[in-house]
Design an enzyme around this catalytic site. Structure first.
Site, mmCIF file in Angstrom:
data_model
loop_
_atom_site.group_PDB
_atom_site.id
_atom_site.type_symbol
_atom_site.label_atom_id
_atom_site.label_comp_id
_atom_site.label_asym_id
_atom_site.label_seq_id
_atom_site.Cartn_x
_atom_site.Cartn_y
_atom_site.Cartn_z
ATOM 1 C CE LYS A 52 -2.397 2.211 -2.612
ATOM 2 N NZ LYS A 52 -1.598 2.972 -1.647
ATOM 3 C CD GLN A 96 -2.272 5.234 1.045
ATOM 4 O OE1 GLN A 96 -2.086 4.101 0.610
ATOM 5 N NE2 GLN A 96 -2.256 6.294 0.264
ATOM 6 C CG ASP A 119 4.698 1.641 -0.776
ATOM 7 O OD1 ASP A 119 4.072 1.842 -1.833
ATOM 8 O OD2 ASP A 119 4.249 1.881 0.360
#
Ligand code: GUN
Length: 281
Positions: A52, A96, A119
């Protein structure tokens, strides 16, 4: 059969985003920023986060990774999120997953400001998506959606079957397909005749985590099949779709790996750029 090249699609999306970030820099004299919080030292999470960060840098985002040991107190993480919520240089925040057991995942998700929730997991974004309002959309289903649209720009009236009902994939995928006027059936482990449901579909999205569940004789000729599964087996990594069989009947199919995965990360960057643009309005 069209083998959908997720790596290529992701590279194209990153190229578009790179240009957009450069234009935003000219216009606003600043760039979107993505902050990722990584807790613990689980190998898969470390690899995801490194990818990422690398991709974020590649398109010119400001990127930061904050690491904590898996013994970190929940309070410390929540306070850091609050700080990032109030930091103007941070456009997007991602924590995460999975988290250590002593940290409440839902509390963490709900502490992230909905406007910075890249997200799309915050209940506000989940609700906005299901109401058809502007929202962040979870990265994996967004990537699937963009790949489907490339193959078939007009999805109106198509029958779509989503296999799996998770908050991460199945449910948001269903919302995206509904928005495109598909007739969507959401199926799961208790569905009575999964094969019969799949055989009706013009589009199948398999996101259930069962190796090679969707067989060749489950798929209608010329269906589009998107495989979200990543399952470790004795024969290596396989998806939720029996690739060899299904490739003989489908119009288009994503491979595993090299299909949905690369698009997921590119969509995270896209979400970060979108959050930045909304914050500048
Ligand atoms: N872990 C595996 N996939 C994801 C994801 O899409 N978002 C976050 N935050 N963690 C993950």
């Amino acid at each position: 059969m069209i083998l959908i090249d997720g790596k290529k699609a992701a590279a194209e999306l990153r190229e578009e985003l790179k240009q957009e970030v450069a234009d935003l820099k000219t216009k606003h004299n600043k760039v979107p920023g993505l902050t990722v919080i990584l807790i613990g030292d689980m190998a898969p999470s470390q690899i995801y986060v490194r990818n990422k960060e690398k991709s974020a840098n590649e398109v010119g985002l400001k990127s930061e990774v904050i690491k904590y040991p898996d013994t970190v107190e929940e309070k410390t993480v929540l306070e850091k999120i609050e700080e990032l919520n109030n930091d103007e240089t941070v456009s997007g925040i991602l924590v995460q997953l999975p988290l250590p057991k002593h940290i409440d995942k839902q509390k963490v998700i709900e502490t992230i400001a909905p406007s910075k929730d890249v997200d799309g997991f915050h209940p506000m974004n989940v609700g906005n998506l299901s109401s058809g309002y502007e929202s962040s959309v979870p990265c994996t289903p967004l990537g699937c959606y963009l790949m489907i649209k490339k193959i078939e720009p007009n999805l109106s009236g198509k029958k779509a079957v989503v296999v799996g009902r998770s908050n991460l994939n199945g449910k948001p995928m269903t919302q995206l397909l509904l928005k495109e006027n598909c007739t969507v059936t959401i199926t799961h482990s208790r569905t009575k005749d999964l094969k019969a449901e799949c055989l009706e579909a013009d589009i199948i999205v398999a996101a259930v985590g069962i190796p090679e569940l969707v067989k060749g004789d489950w798929v209608k000729k010329d269906a589009i099949v998107i495989d979200v599964g990543i399952n470790k087996t004795e024969n290596g990594l396989v998806g939720d779709v029996a690739f060899d069989e299904v490739s003989k009947v489908a119009k288009a199919l994503t491979p595993v790996p090299g299909g949905v995965g690369p698009m997921t990360i590119a969509c995270l960057l896209k979400n970060t750029v979108e959050c930045f643009k909304r914050s500048q309005k």
